[in-house]
Structure formats: structure tokens, C-alpha cells
Design an enzyme around this catalytic site. Structure first.
Site, PDB file in Angstrom:
ATOM      1  N   ASP A   1       1.416  58.749  11.428  1.00 23.27           N
ATOM      2  CA  ASP A   1       1.680  57.525  10.682  1.00 23.27           C
ATOM      3  C   ASP A   1       3.187  57.347  10.499  1.00 23.27           C
ATOM      4  O   ASP A   1       3.905  58.295  10.182  1.00 23.27           O
ATOM      5  CB  ASP A   1       0.985  57.631   9.319  1.00 23.27           C
ATOM      6  CG  ASP A   1       1.239  56.431   8.442  1.00 23.27           C
ATOM      7  OD1 ASP A   1       0.803  55.324   8.802  1.00 23.27           O
ATOM      8  OD2 ASP A   1       1.878  56.608   7.373  1.00 23.27           O
TER       9      ASP A   1
ATOM     10  N   GLU B   1       2.829  56.274  15.749  1.00 26.73           N
ATOM     11  CA  GLU B   1       2.951  54.889  15.295  1.00 26.73           C
ATOM     12  C   GLU B   1       4.452  54.622  15.267  1.00 26.73           C
ATOM     13  O   GLU B   1       5.152  55.113  14.374  1.00 26.73           O
ATOM     14  CB  GLU B   1       2.341  54.702  13.912  1.00 26.73           C
ATOM     15  CG  GLU B   1       2.400  53.266  13.441  1.00 26.73           C
ATOM     16  CD  GLU B   1       1.856  53.074  12.028  1.00 26.73           C
ATOM     17  OE1 GLU B   1       1.137  52.076  11.797  1.00 26.73           O
ATOM     18  OE2 GLU B   1       2.144  53.912  11.153  1.00 26.73           O
TER      19      GLU B   1
END
Length: 703
Positions: free
Chosen positions: A358, A394
Site C-alpha cells: 500500500d 501501489e
């Protein structure tokens, strides 16, 4: 301020023998004779282990770790066994203006705890400062927070793995299925109600059967490392559904367990592996759940705030590249070690197959911003364990210059939001759609074809957890996030969606048909593109979130997949798409396609076509109103030894009905989104394509 003793310390300590122990491994380790505790803190004056009753309600012992080697405090407590509840108290200076926030009145979670039990009970006592005081976070709170804190557990992670082997699917054949443990299982009628929302429910027979029949090769789970519910959500009667507020990087989330046992996660992984499905974890090492300087003192802040977090200036305020109030300091060697130890733990002890990072740009930030050769990225790439699993970034954060799509080094894959947005725009009929689509069909080579990276580096998706579901992309022109309690201000405003004239649900047959066709076109484009495809769990059965494009707090029927309303026809279509991708390997090549020949006697590895069979001109590519394009895909010219895999011709028509001239030779039409149940049909020369449709043709083996 230097408090020397926390208020409320037990007046009667359990009689325990505390020896020096070892500085490794970090955390609480049972060795048969007792438990060794090792805790990192560079600036502490004293570190204590607090023991609790089996229900975690009463503190029965407070034991100072007697030894310090470097910055690791350690001690061995004789007679302790797995199952022991414990926490930490760390003494040191409380000097927020210089980055020190020690407060031994606050019970802390061990960063290396392998198991955490109990629920965080929000209270002002969790704060290191006096809430509401004139001095704000510069004040000092003396209340004991133990009553409000979950407890760490000395865990026994031994497990009979039997003949478990990681599937290790080649990326060319990988199809990722993103899912939330609760969202996938809570409303599934075939799962035992007592197991819904848990790891065991996630890997139950009905779910394994669904995923294997669908054809996916990997499940990518939204965060399952222990996380907390934000206070503001509980005030609204909501709770953290997605899980992006991690507080325990080694501990499975308690709400996903039915027996309070680590083996439940391990059993899930073993079952998935037995079915040939890999397990990828969405991990959040960019920040913790402690928020900014006004957040609670739960773990890292109270253990060594200056080491664990990136601080601004003298250290009172936090760098916030994550939008959550803080950013973990992976520039510090012991924080980097914690993250690396955590990752290896999940691979070696829990047998997971990969990670999706993330806000990965935040993990690679150095003094000058994003660094492709940062300490973290280099550590991962050289690690003999972690370099062999799937690593997905990401590629952005919310800080300056945080958008870094295509900048991560091999062997990282990256979430490609340009694919999502430009494919949606093409099918919506936006200007220059064909030119943008062409780049995405080829694995976004302009972004990823460097440094020896492969065409599978681009993780392509139409929908993911963050945004509209696939059904909502074709049903809503505007987000509907009122249930989140933020007056619909949260979530993306630009969704490249279309409602076909009616916002939300409708009984209009023509609108329903148009929406269904658009869904088929979007997913057909996904599976006919070079790269690694990912689908959002529930999209294959037509799941909707009623227009909520930010369901992070919707741990309810909004966020859960509605299996009772499953669209069986669309499910069959998605299965067929995955099977077609597997049947024609030229659709998932490792090498990029650049229209080059392998020698004089071979045709180029790709050729673009207009509907009339001609090669597009520069004027065509620059034509804002050109909304249809075809492409012949062959084996990459960079491939050393061709295998003579079957050529395909795909045509993407976002315009009106048209006649298309096939490339020379005999072909089979193997897919037509306007007629999804049609059987393969031989054809050559001129063929008819319906408006707004995708067709795939495979060359007759006889050529």
C-alpha cells in the site's frame, strides 16, 4: 518531563525469575523453559514487560528487562508458556518538541507480537497527553491505559504443513482476485454461519470451489495484519472495513478468527495451496494506526517515537506522505529490520506467496524524495526469501511527486490506474480513446519497458476495492457515499463512469442490456491486454455497492458481496474470458510487443488495423473521434525461440455497427461480447461487428 514511575503499578508482583536472555529474536519467543523478550528502543530509560491474567483484564506482574545490547532490551522469564497475555511499558523522556513521547502509564503492544487479542476500547486514557488541556500534546497524561488496550499473546506458530508447496504460478498465467475476508464470506449462503467473516470461512469448500471454477490463480487479501477501528468511525456507528490502519505487523487480525488461534490463518493458506491458489497480502508498512501528534499512544509512539516515525524539524510534528497523519521511518535500520522481519515471517512461517504494498512510494522515500534504489527496495530485491515471491507496488502516495507509476525496479509489479481510467474512457466514447487504448493493450510499454522489466509488470484492472465496483461503473455517474458520514466529500469524483441515462437501479430492459454489454466489454478488454489481470471480488457476479465508491467503513451489506443476487450469465462469461486467456498464450507474453520482425521471413509481432483492413495512419491516431481499433498479436520478436503459438486478432469497437476486414487467412471468431454465448465460428474476409462490442479471432491452425 521525565516520569520515573507509572501510576497504578501492581503492588504485588508475581514471583518470576528474570534472567538476561538474548537480544534475538525480537519479540516474545518460547524456548521450552520460558519466554525470551527482546524489544528495540534507542532512547528509552527502562523497558518493562507486563503480564496479565488469561482474560487480559488484570495486570499481575511488571518485570523490567534487565539487559541492553546496543538498543535492544532483553530478558528471559522462566516458566512462561504460549498463551501468556502481555504488554509493554517503556520509560523515558516526555519531550514532544524534540520528538520524545515516552509515557509508561500507557500499555503498549509489542511491535513483534505474533498474536493480539481483544479490542481497542477508545478512551482519552489512550492518549499520552491530556485531551482538552491548554497545552495540547505538550501536556502529560497519567492515566493507565491497560483497560482499553488489546493484549499481546506469546504465540506458538508451529503448524503441520504436511506436503504444502507454494503454487508459484508463472506471471504469464497469473490472474489475481482482490477480496476482503469479511466482504467475500459474510453473505455467502453456502458457508457455515459460524465461519463467515473468518479465515476458515474464506477457505471453506464453497469459496474454494467458486474460485477454482472461476479460474483465478491468486487471492489478494485486503489487510489482514492486526488493525484498529478509527475513533471517528465508532462515533458514527461504523468500523474499519478495509483494514488500512495496521497496529501489529506480525499478528493476524483477531476479527478474522473464530478460535483466537494463529493456525486458522495457516490452515486457510494450506487449503488455498492445495487448490492451486496463491495467497497475496495487501500490507501497510507506510504508516501505523497511531495517527498524528494528537493520536493515541499504542505501540511505536511510546516505544521510540523518534526512531519509528519520520518527523519534521525538531520532531513535534510528523511527515504525512500517507494521508493518515504519520509515515513510518524506513530510513532507520531497526524500523527497516522490523518490516523485513515481518515480511519474512509471513513467507517462512505463514507460507504466503506475495505482497501488495500500500502506498509504496512512501516506502521508497529518501531525503530527496522517491528513490528507486532506496534502502527498502534494495533490501527486498536482494533478500533470498522475499525476492522469490510476488511483489506488487501501489506506485503512489499523497506526498509531493508521490505518483511514480512505472518507476519501480524489477521484480516489482505495479498497480496501473492508467489502464483502469483509459479503458473506461475508451468505452465511454471520450476523445482520443483509440490512441490511449492501444498503449494499455500492450502492457503500457511506455511506462514499464525499461530495466529488464517484463510486460507482466503492469497489474491491469477495471475496478478495485478503492472506487466503484464494475456494476457501479456502468450504473452511476456520481458517487453515493452519504453512508460514510462525510457529506459525500470522500472518495474519487472522477470515476470515468456512465449511468446510461438512469442513475442507479432500473427495470428498463434497454438500459440493463446496455450496461451488461459495457461490463462485458470492459472485462474483455482487461483479459485481452498484455500485463497481469486483476479482478475485484464480486464483480464476476454483478455485485454493487449502491454507488458508494469509498466503502472503507461499510462493514455491512453495502460492503459485503451479495451472493443471492449473483448474475450467473455474467459469471459464465468471466469464466470464459479467463479460459480464453489461458488458451491463447500470445495474450500474456513476458516480452513487450513493438511491431518488430524476427528476421526477414517473419511478420511483425503486432500489427494495428482499421475496420477497413488498412494500417492506421498518424492522422488516425491523432483523430479525437476515432473509436475503434484492431490489433494482430503474434509471439514477441524478442523471444529467442518461437513456439508457433496461435496468432489472434482482436477488434475493439466503441463506435456504431461496422464491417471489419479480417487479416488474410482463415480465422475462428472465439469471442463476441455482443453475443456472449455464441460458439466459435470459422470466418474470413469481411465480418460484421455490432456497435459497442469486442471480438476476438484466433487463426485457424491450418493457416
Amino acid at each position: 518531563m521525565n516520569p520515573t514511575r507509572a501510576k497504578g503499578a501492581p503492588t504485588r508482583l508475581a514471583h518470576r525469575s528474570v534472567a538476561g536472555g538474548q537480544p534475538w529474536p525480537l519479540g516474545a519467543t518460547f524456548d521450552g523453559a520460558g519466554v525470551n523478550f527482546a524489544v528495540f528502543s534507542a532512547h528509552a530509560a527502562r523497558v518493562e514487560v507486563c503480564l496479565f491474567t488469561d482474560d487480559g483484564r488484570r495486570e499481575i506482574a511488571r518485570l523490567a528487562l534487565p539487559e541492553r545490547d546496543g538498543d535492544i532490551w532483553h530478558g528471559h522469564v522462566e516458566g512462561l508458556t504460549p498463551g501468556t497475555r502481555y504488554g509493554l511499558r517503556v520509560h523515558g523522556p516526555y519531550d514532544p518538541e524534540n520528538g520524545q513521547r515516552f509515557n509508561a502509564n500507557k500499555l503498549l503492544l509489542d511491535p513483534y507480537a505474533r498474536q493480539i487479542v481483544g479490542r481497542l476500547k477508545w478512551s482519552d486514557a489512550l492518549m499520552g497527553y491530556r485531551v482538552g488541556g491548554a497545552a495540547g500534546d505538550l501536556s502529560f497524561d497519567t492515566r493507565d491505559s491497560a483497560f482499553a488496550m488489546p493484549k499481546c499473546v506469546v504465540a506458538d506458530a508451529s503448524f503441520d504443513w504436511g506436503d504444502d508447496r507454494p503454487p508459484r504460478h508463472d506471471l504469464r498465467g497469473t490472474v489475481i482476485y482482490e477480496a476482503n475476508v469479511r466482504g467475500l464470506t459474510m453473505a455467502h449462503p453456502g458457508i457455515d454461519p459460524s465461519l463467515r467473516g473468518t479465515f476458515l470461512g474464506m477457505s471453506s469448500e464453497p469459496m474454494i470451489d467458486h474460485l477454482t471454477r472461476l479460474g483465478v490463480t491468486a487471492v489478494q487479501l485486503l489487510p489482514i495484519q492486526s488493525f484498529l477501528n478509527d475513533r471517528f468511525l465508532e462515533v458514527r456507528g461504523l468500523r474499519n472495513y478495509w483494514g488500512y490502519q495496521t497496529i501489529g505487523f506480525f499478528a493476524p487480525e483477531p476479527r478474522y478468527m473464530s478460535h483466537e488461534a494463529v493456525w486458522e490463518f495457516q490452515a486457510m493458506v494450506r487449503r488455498f495451496h492445495a487448490a492451486g491458489i496463491e495467497v497475496i497480502l495487501d500490507v501497510v508498512y507506510n504508516h501505523s494506526g497511531e495517527a498524528d501528534q494528537l493520536g493515541p499512544t499504542l505501540s511505536f509512539r511510546g516505544i521510540d517515537n523518534r526512531s519509528y516515525y519520520k518527523l519534521i524539524g525538531s520532531g513535534r510534528d510528523y511527515e504525512n506522505f500517507t494521508g493518515t497523519g504519520n509515515t513510518l521511518n524506513l530510513d532507520h535500520p531497526m524500523v527497516l529490520r522490523m518490516v523485513m522481519d515481518s515480511l519474512r515471517y509471513w513467507v517462512e512461517v505463514m507460507h504466503v506467496d506475495g505482497f501488495r504494498f500500500d502506498l509504496a512510494s512512501a516506502l521508497a522515500r529518501g531525503p530527496e524524495g522517491f528513490e528507486p534504489e532506496s534502502a527498502f527496495l534494495d533490501a527486498l530485491r536482494q533478500d533470498p526469501v522475499l525476492s522469490r515471491v510476488k511483489l506488487i507496488a501501489e506506485p503512489w502516495d499523497v506526498g509531493p511527486d508521490g505518483y511514480r507509476l512505472g518507476r519501480f525496479p524489477y521484480p516489482f509489479l505495479e498497480w496501473n490506474d492508467k489502464f483502469r481510467d483509459e479503458v473506461r474512457r475508451f468505452w465511454r466514447g471520450d476523445p482520443y480513446g483509440a490512441a490511449h487504448l492501444a498503449k494499455r493493450l500492450l502492457g503500457s510499454a511506455e511506462l514499464f519497458d525499461h530495466g529488464g522489466r517484463a510486460a507482466v509488470s503492469s497489474v491491469n484492472f477495471i475496478a478495485c476495492h478503492d472506487g466503484f465496483t464494475l456494476s457501479d461503473v456502468v450504473s452511476y455517474s456520481h458517487k453515493r457515499n452519504e453512508a460514510n458520514g462525510e457529506d459525500n466529500r470522500d472518495g474519487h469524483n472522477e470515476n470515468q463512469s456512465e449511468n446510461f441515462g438512469i442513475e442507479g437501479p432500473t427495470d428498463d430492459a434497454d438500459v440493463i442490456a446496455a450496461r451488461d454489454l459495457r461490463r462485458r466489454n470492459l472485462l474483455a478488454t482487461l483479459f485481452l491486454s498484455q500485463g497481469t489481470p486483476m479482478i475485484l471480488g464480486g464483480d464476476e457476479v454483478g455485485n454493487s455497492q449502491s454507488g458508494n465508491n469509498n466503502a472503507y467503513a461499510q462493514d455491512n451489506e453495502t460492503g459485503w458481496i451479495d451472493w443471492s443476487g449473483a448474475d450467473d450469465g455474467f459469471l459464465r462469461f468471466v469464466r470464459r474470458l479467463i479460459a480464453l486467456r489461458r488458451a491463447y498464450p500470445v495474450l500474456s507474453q513476458r516480452r513487450f510487443l513493438h511491431g518488430q520482425r524476427r528476421g526477414e521471413d517473419h511478420p511483425p509481432d503486432l500489427e494495428w488495423r482499421r475496420a477497413d483492413g488498412a494500417t492506421p495512419t498518424d492522422d488516425d491516431w491523432q483523430n479525437a473521434d476515432w473509436h475503434s481499433v484492431g490489433v494482430i498479436i503474434r509471439e514477441s520478436s524478442e523471444k529467442a525461440l518461437p513456439k508457433h503459438e496461435t496468432d489472434v486478432f482482436a477488434f475493439f469497437n466503441a463506435a456504431g455497427e461496422t464491417s471489419v476486414w479480417l487479416p488474410k487467412g482463415r480465422w475462428f471468431r472465439v469471442l463476441d461480447t455482443a453475443d456472449p454465448d455464441a460458439m466459435p465460428q470459422a470466418c474470413e474476409g469481411e465480418v460484421y461487428l455490432a456497435r459497442h462490442s469486442v471480438a476476438l479471432f484466433a487463426r485457424d491452425d491450418g493457416r
